[in-house]
Design an enzyme around this catalytic site. Structure first.
Site, PDB file in Angstrom:
ATOM      1  CD  GLU A 228      -2.134   2.073   1.534  1.00  0.00           C
ATOM      2  OE1 GLU A 228      -1.740   2.911   0.679  1.00  0.00           O
ATOM      3  OE2 GLU A 228      -2.437   2.352   2.693  1.00  0.00           O
ATOM      4  CB  CYS A 262      -1.439   6.996   0.944  1.00  0.00           C
ATOM      5  SG  CYS A 262      -2.515   6.007   1.988  1.00  0.00           S
TER       6      CYS A 262
HETATM    7  O1  LIG Z   1      -1.221   6.878   4.155  1.00  0.00           O
HETATM    8  C1  LIG Z   1      -2.226   6.149   4.033  1.00  0.00           C
HETATM    9  C2  LIG Z   1      -3.350   6.354   4.911  1.00  0.00           C
HETATM   10  C3  LIG Z   1      -4.443   5.353   4.808  1.00  0.00           C
HETATM   11  C4  LIG Z   1      -5.350   5.582   5.925  1.00  0.00           C
HETATM   12  C5  LIG Z   1      -6.523   4.668   5.911  1.00  0.00           C
HETATM   13  O2  LIG Z   1      -6.403   3.446   5.843  1.00  0.00           O
HETATM   14  O3  LIG Z   1      -7.635   5.183   6.059  1.00  0.00           O
END
Ligand SMILES: O=CCCCC(=O)O
Length: 454
Positions: A228, A262
């Protein structure tokens, strides 16, 4: 060697953590290996009970845990408390649903009986970032553990206090030794961990660079991986959208977590008919943000988590101004403090649109047709999320079907939810977390055939 945890708002040292030496690391891996067969054999209801305990502890101690997050990485206290509650939610979600997600299937045919089982595979390494230091650990660990795997966490060095606290919470909830462990190690040790036979997979949330190295290591060792990575999410506003709501959510989507997520919207694409109104209204909201100490209740914007992040954002801002962007408000940096900033007149070839911006830099470009908006949205090398604002269903479906991302939200903020799969395409990574899809990433999907005459 020691790792230091520094309060990014005050610059003060909070704590020091000793790095595990080789022997200590091998001991932790051995504990994980010993715990695995015992944990794997537990029933879903036994594991669920522990997760329900863990959720209750998180809920009861949310203020204290949120303060630790704020101190280590500068998040607003209110946002940190919401993060802790979301961790409790994901614990309860998998406690209640893992058994049905992993229910064995039976298919009888002319040859006999076929069963499809979902078996745990071993130790899974979680390499996690600092921006949601609790949530991203729980987002991965809850399904991985409910599936019967055991977890080894390599957290970001600036939030080792959170990492140690999470390990302690698992212990307090009644999880046996070795089921969930935090490893105080550096990136160099990841290779040793990935080579260990007990470790059968890795989940990484982080940068593209880290993702590429970890994917190579996983490939070399034939281990599963879920990545991710970054995002440069478009936020598209059509002329027929409710502009007041769109602007409010746009600023929230860019400035939450101090712009360090992100899935913060990063490229704002606004129809030319409503462009001036959008910029004016966004500026008015940003002007009112109260910048300050993350622990104070009336602060609604704090600092970045590390100085190098603020410096990089400053470079991206300066390059884009040289390329012709217009500074509407903000733009000054002092250490980790970066003013909430709005840039207009942004073009798709500028630095702030080509690179991921990880901080409070809201960049607005205009478009003339929806086809052009789609072209700019898809021009990014990332593909995590997208938010589209329109009052026309056909236009919404046009974007939903053609945008190259793992999430598309119409008239809403992009956010993760334990009930739905989360992840991206292109350089935002692969694999999915959360929901049924997430729990099936780290299992052995085993077919068992039994002849009719047995
Ligand atoms: O940086 C990534 C954040 C993802 C947060 C989430 O899973 O809501």
């Amino acid at each position: 060697m020691k790792f230091e945890s520094i309060n990014p708002f005050t610059g003060e040292k909070i704590a020091e953590y000793d790095k595990l030496d080789e022997v200590q690391l091998l001991e932790k891996l051995a504990d994980s290996e010993t715990a695995f067969p015992l944990w794997k054999r537990k029933s879903f209801s036994q594991k669920a009970e522990l997760f329900q305990n863990l959720a209750s502890i998180l809920e009861e101690r949310k203020e204290q845990l949120a303060e630790l997050i704020s101190l280590e990485m500068g998040k607003l206290r209110e946002e940190a408390e919401a993060e802790i509650l979301k961790c409790a939610l994901v614990c309860r979600f998998y406690a209640e649903n893992a058994a049905s997600f992993l229910q064995a299937k039976e298919v009888t045919n002319e040859l006999g009986f076929n069963y499809i089982h979902y078996d745990a595979i071993g130790g899974i390494l979680a390499i996690m970032p600092w921006n949601f230091p609790f949530w991203q650990v729980f987002r991965f660990s809850s399904p991985a553990l409910m599936a019967g795997n055991v977890v080894l966490l390599k957290h970001a060095p600036n939030v080792f206090g959170c990492a140690q606290m999470i390990e302690q919470l698992f212990e307090e909830a009644g999880f046996e030794k070795g089921v969930f462990q935090s490893l105080i190690v550096d990136v160099e040790e990841v290779e040793t961990i990935m080579e260990h036979d007990h470790v059968q997979g890795v989940a990484l949330t982080g940068s593209e660079k880290a993702g590429a190295s970890v994917a190579m290591l996983a490939g070399k060792n034939i281990k599963r991986s879920v990545l991710e990575l970054g995002g440069s999410d478009p936020f598209i506003v059509m002329a027929d959208a409710n502009i007041d709501t769109a602007v409010k959510v746009a600023v929230q989507s860019r400035m939450s977590n101090a712009g360090q997520a992100c899935i913060n919207a990063k490229r704002f694409l606004v129809a030319q008919e409503v462009y001036d109104e959008f910029v004016r209204k966004a500026k008015a909201i940003i002007e009112k943000l109260k910048v300050g100490n993350p622990l104070l209740a009336d602060t609604n914007f704090s600092c970045l988590a590390r100085i190098d992040l603020a410096e990089n954002l400053e470079r991206q801002l300066e390059e884009s101004l040289e390329e012709g962007a217009k500074l509407e408000i903000g733009g000054r940096r002092d250490g980790t403090s970066f003013e909430p900033t709005l840039l207009s007149n942004v073009k798709d070839n500028m630095t702030v649109f080509r690179e991921e911006t990880f901080g409070p830099l809201m960049c607005v470009a205009q478009f003339d047709t929806k086809e052009r908006a789609l072209q700019i949205a898809n021009a990014s090398e990332y593909g995590l999320g997208a938010s589209v604002w329109t009052s026309d269903k056909q236009t919404a479906m046009f974007f939903a079907q053609n945008i190259e991302t793992g999430n598309v939200f119409i008239n809403n903020l992009v956010k993760s939810d334990p009930r739905f799969p989360f992840g991206g395409v292109k350089r935002s990574g692969y694999g999915r977390e959360l929901a049924e899809e997430g729990i099936k990433e780290f299992v052995n999907i085993k077919r068992i055939f039994v002849p009719k005459d047995l």
